[in-house]
Design a protein around this motif. Structure first.
Motif, PDB file in Angstrom:
ATOM      1  N   UNK A   1       0.822  -1.215   0.000  1.00  0.00           N
ATOM      2  CA  UNK A   1       0.000   0.000   0.000  1.00  0.00           C
ATOM      3  C   UNK A   1       0.856   1.264   0.000  1.00  0.00           C
ATOM      4  N   UNK A   2       2.177   1.072  -0.168  1.00  0.00           N
ATOM      5  CA  UNK A   2       3.125   2.199  -0.244  1.00  0.00           C
ATOM      6  C   UNK A   2       3.038   3.102   0.991  1.00  0.00           C
ATOM      7  N   UNK A   3       2.953   2.474   2.155  1.00  0.00           N
ATOM      8  CA  UNK A   3       2.856   3.246   3.395  1.00  0.00           C
ATOM      9  C   UNK A   3       4.201   3.863   3.758  1.00  0.00           C
ATOM     10  N   UNK A   4       4.193   5.158   4.026  1.00  0.00           N
ATOM     11  CA  UNK A   4       5.379   5.847   4.527  1.00  0.00           C
ATOM     12  C   UNK A   4       5.229   6.152   6.009  1.00  0.00           C
ATOM     13  N   UNK A   5       3.980   6.337   6.453  1.00  0.00           N
ATOM     14  CA  UNK A   5       3.666   6.528   7.870  1.00  0.00           C
ATOM     15  C   UNK A   5       2.340   5.835   8.151  1.00  0.00           C
ATOM     16  N   UNK A   6       2.209   5.297   9.355  1.00  0.00           N
ATOM     17  CA  UNK A   6       0.962   4.660   9.767  1.00  0.00           C
ATOM     18  C   UNK A   6       0.437   5.401  10.985  1.00  0.00           C
ATOM     19  N   UNK A   7      -0.715   6.018  10.823  1.00  0.00           N
ATOM     20  CA  UNK A   7      -1.303   6.765  11.938  1.00  0.00           C
ATOM     21  C   UNK A   7      -2.010   5.837  12.906  1.00  0.00           C
ATOM     22  N   UNK A   8      -2.779   4.872  12.391  1.00  0.00           N
ATOM     23  CA  UNK A   8      -3.515   3.967  13.276  1.00  0.00           C
ATOM     24  C   UNK A   8      -3.610   2.581  12.661  1.00  0.00           C
ATOM     25  N   UNK A   9      -3.375   1.574  13.493  1.00  0.00           N
ATOM     26  CA  UNK A   9      -3.573   0.178  13.113  1.00  0.00           C
ATOM     27  C   UNK A   9      -4.557  -0.433  14.092  1.00  0.00           C
ATOM     28  N   UNK A  10      -5.722  -0.827  13.588  1.00  0.00           N
ATOM     29  CA  UNK A  10      -6.752  -1.473  14.416  1.00  0.00           C
ATOM     30  C   UNK A  10      -6.772  -2.957  14.098  1.00  0.00           C
ATOM     31  N   UNK A  11      -6.668  -3.790  15.144  1.00  0.00           N
ATOM     32  CA  UNK A  11      -6.614  -5.237  14.978  1.00  0.00           C
ATOM     33  C   UNK A  11      -7.763  -5.896  15.738  1.00  0.00           C
ATOM     34  N   UNK A  12      -8.607  -6.605  15.003  1.00  0.00           N
ATOM     35  CA  UNK A  12      -9.680  -7.382  15.614  1.00  0.00           C
ATOM     36  C   UNK A  12      -9.735  -8.701  14.857  1.00  0.00           C
ATOM     37  N   UNK A  13      -8.828  -9.623  15.202  1.00  0.00           N
ATOM     38  CA  UNK A  13      -8.652 -10.837  14.410  1.00  0.00           C
ATOM     39  C   UNK A  13      -8.742 -12.092  15.277  1.00  0.00           C
ATOM     40  N   UNK A  14      -9.569 -12.033  16.286  1.00  0.00           N
ATOM     41  CA  UNK A  14      -9.996 -13.199  17.057  1.00  0.00           C
ATOM     42  C   UNK A  14      -8.841 -14.103  17.496  1.00  0.00           C
ATOM     43  N   UNK A  15      -8.007 -13.560  18.375  1.00  0.00           N
ATOM     44  CA  UNK A  15      -6.963 -14.364  18.993  1.00  0.00           C
ATOM     45  C   UNK A  15      -5.623 -14.347  18.306  1.00  0.00           C
TER      46      UNK A  15
END
Length: 275
Positions: A126-140
């Motif tokens: 995704x050509x990310x240079x900065x990540x402001x927020x990473x939300x993880x909801x992946x059941x364990x």
């Protein structure tokens, strides 16, 4: 507490303060069928990516409407194919409990093969240079992703991380998302985030009559019993990287979401479901 509504409101208020120029990407991993964080991220003006192996029609429509990049796959620790165990809870199939873990309390014997990508490969694609927020909801499987933070350049560490913990029953029962395997995985998430420099953290739990818990990972002994009380059911922990915010303002944002009568009933159902 009304977990998802509270967390969406909290992120909605702090993300524009953390990244006022919208320089970073917001990533919603494990979108599910409701509580579309990716929609909130996009409405805040952030470039947004949604990662979901089995996107429902509503999510697909939202992504088209708000120009959200939808990746039809899962985030895990390998690049290739993964086995996804279809979710089931209280006798009913439920896509919100789909998991890559056969041992997850919400996993059924029904499986599907889905595409998988690692965190570093996702950010590259995704050509990310900065990540402001990473939300993880992946059941364990949250710890499988957070442990990959050690592989990232410091510039790519998310400014904010939100991950889910627990589930299925209350912590005191020691089952479901609170079995030793998964509670140790939650502790591993916190330990890695501490090592990576995350400090201010907010825990929002579903249990009736709970309020948010605010703590500093850098000052924490990482005693899971001090961080998460025994009556907890499930919730999210939001951790910030080198950023502070007054506790009083956090409480002001969260207080409208404290539980009511309906919340008490649902809490009872959850706490008894695996007993």
């Amino acid at each position: 507490m009304h977990v998802e509504a509270c967390c969406q409101d909290l992120l909605g208020q702090v993300l524009p303060l953390i990244d006022p120029k919208r320089e970073g990407i917001c990533i919603d991993v494990g979108v599910g069928t409701f509580a579309f964080y990716c929609e909130r991220f996009s409405l805040l003006g952030f470039k947004t990516v949604a990662v979901e192996p089995l996107p429902v029609k509503k999510l697909q429509n939202l992504c088209q409407r708000y120009n959200i990049d939808l990746i039809k796959g899962c985030l895990s620790d390998i690049n290739g194919d993964q086995t996804l165990y279809m979710g089931k809870f209280i006798g009913l199939f439920n896509h919100n409990f789909n998991s890559l873990s056969a041992d997850w309390f919400g996993s059924s014997k029904n499986i599907k093969q889905v595409k998988s990508v690692t965190l570093s490969n996702l950010l590259s694609s995704i050509n990310a240079e900065k990540v402001t927020c990473l939300k993880l909801d992946i059941e364990g499987w949250e710890s499988k992703i957070i442990k990959q933070f050690h592989e990232l350049s410091p510039f790519l560490l998310p400014r904010v991380v939100m991950f889910e913990y627990g589930g299925g029953t209350s912590k005191k029962n020691g089952k479901g998302g609170w079995s030793p395997t998964f509670i140790n995985a939650t502790l591993e998430c916190l330990s890695i985030l501490k090592q990576c420099g995350y400090g201010l953290s907010v825990m929002v739990d579903y249990a009736y009559s709970t309020k948010e818990t605010i703590f500093d990972l850098q000052l924490s002994t990482l005693d899971i019993n001090e961080i998460i009380p025994n009556h907890s059911i499930y919730g999210n922990i939001i951790s910030f990287h080198n950023w502070n915010y007054p506790e009083g303002k956090i409480t002001q944002i969260c207080s409208p979401y404290y539980g009511g009568v309906a919340q008490r009933l649902l809490t009872t159902i959850f706490s008894r479901s695996l007993t």
